[in-house]
Motif scaffolding. Structure first.
Motif, mmCIF file in Angstrom:
data_model
loop_
_atom_site.group_PDB
_atom_site.id
_atom_site.type_symbol
_atom_site.label_atom_id
_atom_site.label_comp_id
_atom_site.label_asym_id
_atom_site.label_seq_id
_atom_site.Cartn_x
_atom_site.Cartn_y
_atom_site.Cartn_z
ATOM 1 N N ASP A 6 0.841 -1.192 0.000
ATOM 2 C CA ASP A 6 0.000 0.000 0.000
ATOM 3 C C ASP A 6 0.877 1.243 0.000
ATOM 4 O O ASP A 6 2.004 1.231 0.508
ATOM 5 C CB ASP A 6 -0.891 0.028 1.246
ATOM 6 C CG ASP A 6 -1.829 -1.156 1.329
ATOM 7 O OD1 ASP A 6 -2.117 -1.773 0.293
ATOM 8 O OD2 ASP A 6 -2.272 -1.466 2.457
ATOM 9 N N LEU A 7 0.345 2.345 -0.538
ATOM 10 C CA LEU A 7 1.096 3.600 -0.585
ATOM 11 C C LEU A 7 1.560 4.029 0.803
ATOM 12 O O LEU A 7 2.714 4.419 0.995
ATOM 13 C CB LEU A 7 0.261 4.711 -1.221
ATOM 14 C CG LEU A 7 0.059 4.640 -2.727
ATOM 15 C CD1 LEU A 7 -0.881 5.761 -3.180
ATOM 16 C CD2 LEU A 7 1.380 4.722 -3.457
ATOM 17 N N ALA A 8 0.664 4.001 1.779
ATOM 18 C CA ALA A 8 1.043 4.429 3.135
ATOM 19 C C ALA A 8 2.168 3.559 3.682
ATOM 20 O O ALA A 8 3.085 4.067 4.339
ATOM 21 C CB ALA A 8 -0.165 4.409 4.061
ATOM 22 N N LEU A 14 9.683 6.252 4.472
ATOM 23 C CA LEU A 14 10.399 7.295 3.745
ATOM 24 C C LEU A 14 10.190 8.643 4.425
ATOM 25 O O LEU A 14 11.150 9.379 4.682
ATOM 26 C CB LEU A 14 9.929 7.349 2.287
ATOM 27 C CG LEU A 14 10.471 8.501 1.443
ATOM 28 C CD1 LEU A 14 11.983 8.428 1.319
ATOM 29 C CD2 LEU A 14 9.803 8.507 0.068
ATOM 30 N N VAL A 15 8.947 8.967 4.737
ATOM 31 C CA VAL A 15 8.646 10.243 5.390
ATOM 32 C C VAL A 15 9.317 10.302 6.760
ATOM 33 O O VAL A 15 9.898 11.335 7.120
ATOM 34 C CB VAL A 15 7.122 10.470 5.483
ATOM 35 C CG1 VAL A 15 6.786 11.658 6.371
ATOM 36 C CG2 VAL A 15 6.537 10.663 4.089
ATOM 37 N N GLN A 16 9.269 9.222 7.524
ATOM 38 C CA GLN A 16 9.934 9.207 8.831
ATOM 39 C C GLN A 16 11.427 9.480 8.697
ATOM 40 O O GLN A 16 11.996 10.237 9.491
ATOM 41 C CB GLN A 16 9.725 7.861 9.530
ATOM 42 C CG GLN A 16 8.365 7.695 10.146
ATOM 43 C CD GLN A 16 8.280 6.401 10.937
ATOM 44 O OE1 GLN A 16 8.628 5.326 10.441
ATOM 45 N NE2 GLN A 16 7.820 6.510 12.170
ATOM 46 N N SER A 17 12.063 8.880 7.712
ATOM 47 C CA SER A 17 13.496 9.091 7.505
ATOM 48 C C SER A 17 13.791 10.515 7.051
ATOM 49 O O SER A 17 14.778 11.121 7.480
ATOM 50 C CB SER A 17 14.041 8.081 6.487
ATOM 51 O OG SER A 17 13.927 6.771 6.998
ATOM 52 N N LEU A 18 12.939 11.066 6.187
ATOM 53 C CA LEU A 18 13.131 12.450 5.751
ATOM 54 C C LEU A 18 12.986 13.415 6.924
ATOM 55 O O LEU A 18 13.773 14.364 7.064
ATOM 56 C CB LEU A 18 12.150 12.809 4.631
ATOM 57 C CG LEU A 18 12.397 12.115 3.290
ATOM 58 C CD1 LEU A 18 11.233 12.349 2.340
ATOM 59 C CD2 LEU A 18 13.712 12.562 2.675
ATOM 60 N N GLU A 22 15.722 16.006 8.704
ATOM 61 C CA GLU A 22 15.447 17.439 8.860
ATOM 62 C C GLU A 22 15.666 17.933 10.289
ATOM 63 O O GLU A 22 16.033 19.099 10.491
ATOM 64 C CB GLU A 22 14.000 17.756 8.445
ATOM 65 C CG GLU A 22 13.757 17.618 6.967
ATOM 66 C CD GLU A 22 12.320 17.928 6.561
ATOM 67 O OE1 GLU A 22 11.544 18.435 7.401
ATOM 68 O OE2 GLU A 22 11.975 17.667 5.401
ATOM 69 N N LEU A 23 15.430 17.098 11.268
ATOM 70 C CA LEU A 23 15.477 17.545 12.666
ATOM 71 C C LEU A 23 16.795 18.207 13.058
ATOM 72 O O LEU A 23 16.779 19.279 13.672
ATOM 73 C CB LEU A 23 15.112 16.395 13.606
ATOM 74 C CG LEU A 23 13.647 15.961 13.542
ATOM 75 C CD1 LEU A 23 13.414 14.732 14.429
ATOM 76 C CD2 LEU A 23 12.708 17.093 13.920
ATOM 77 N N PRO A 24 17.963 17.638 12.716
ATOM 78 C CA PRO A 24 19.213 18.318 13.080
ATOM 79 C C PRO A 24 19.394 19.661 12.362
ATOM 80 O O PRO A 24 19.977 20.590 12.914
ATOM 81 C CB PRO A 24 20.318 17.342 12.676
ATOM 82 C CG PRO A 24 19.667 16.069 12.312
ATOM 83 C CD PRO A 24 18.208 16.329 12.128
ATOM 84 N N VAL A 25 18.886 19.769 11.152
ATOM 85 C CA VAL A 25 18.967 21.026 10.394
ATOM 86 C C VAL A 25 18.134 22.091 11.107
ATOM 87 O O VAL A 25 18.587 23.223 11.309
ATOM 88 C CB VAL A 25 18.467 20.833 8.940
ATOM 89 C CG1 VAL A 25 18.468 22.152 8.190
ATOM 90 C CG2 VAL A 25 19.305 19.778 8.221
ATOM 91 N N LEU A 26 16.929 21.703 11.493
ATOM 92 C CA LEU A 26 16.051 22.628 12.209
ATOM 93 C C LEU A 26 16.671 23.042 13.544
ATOM 94 O O LEU A 26 16.665 24.225 13.891
ATOM 95 C CB LEU A 26 14.681 21.989 12.420
ATOM 96 C CG LEU A 26 13.902 21.679 11.138
ATOM 97 C CD1 LEU A 26 12.689 20.805 11.441
ATOM 98 C CD2 LEU A 26 13.495 22.940 10.423
#
Length: 146
Positions: A6-8, A14-18, A22-26
């Motif tokens: 399924d898409l989800a 993938l979204v969790q890894s992205l 991002e968290l360290p950048v933020l």
């Protein structure tokens, strides 16, 4: 019917890894994920009220107050009383807020480019077009009538 997941099920990791990337950048820029969402919404559109902003980013209007306080304290946004309704606040991104948002976005998108480079160019462009199109669907379009 296909044997694909399924898409989800495919997109969630993938979204969790992205997000994890991002968290360290933020953090390096002193803002939260919600703060980045606020800066993005204000930079991409006209001035908004706190209520309209909360709706635009999918946040509870009472829960983003502390995020707005932090962004205002850091000089990244301004909040002024709405002349037509003194109970409402008009939100505006500052020049410094725009600079921070663009800096964060550049680092995030550089990492995304590194990840997307694993796809052949045609697939990469098609994937980005497809994600853009699907991200513009309303929740009702995806969930269906209830």
């Amino acid at each position: 019917m296909t044997d694909r997941r399924d898409l989800a099920a495919m997109l969630h990791p993938l979204v969790q890894s992205l997000v994890a990337a991002e968290l360290p950048v933020l953090a390096a820029h002193g803002i939260s994920m919600w703060g980045y969402a606020v800066l993005g919404a204000l930079d991409d559109s006209s001035v908004r009220t706190q209520t309209a902003l909360a709706e635009a980013i999918g946040a509870d209007k009472t829960r983003i107050i502390s995020t707005l306080d932090k962004l205002q304290h850091a000089g990244l946004i301004s909040r002024e009383p709405d002349p037509s309704d003194r109970r409402a606040r008009i939100l505006t991104i500052t020049d410094e807020g725009r600079k921070v948002r663009r800096s964060v976005r550049a680092v995030i998108q550089a990492n995304e480019a590194r990840v997307l480079a694993r796809l052949p160019l045609g697939d990469r462009q098609g994937f980005l077009r497809a994600v853009q199109t699907l991200s513009e669907l309303s929740r009702e379009d995806i969930v269906g009538p209830t």
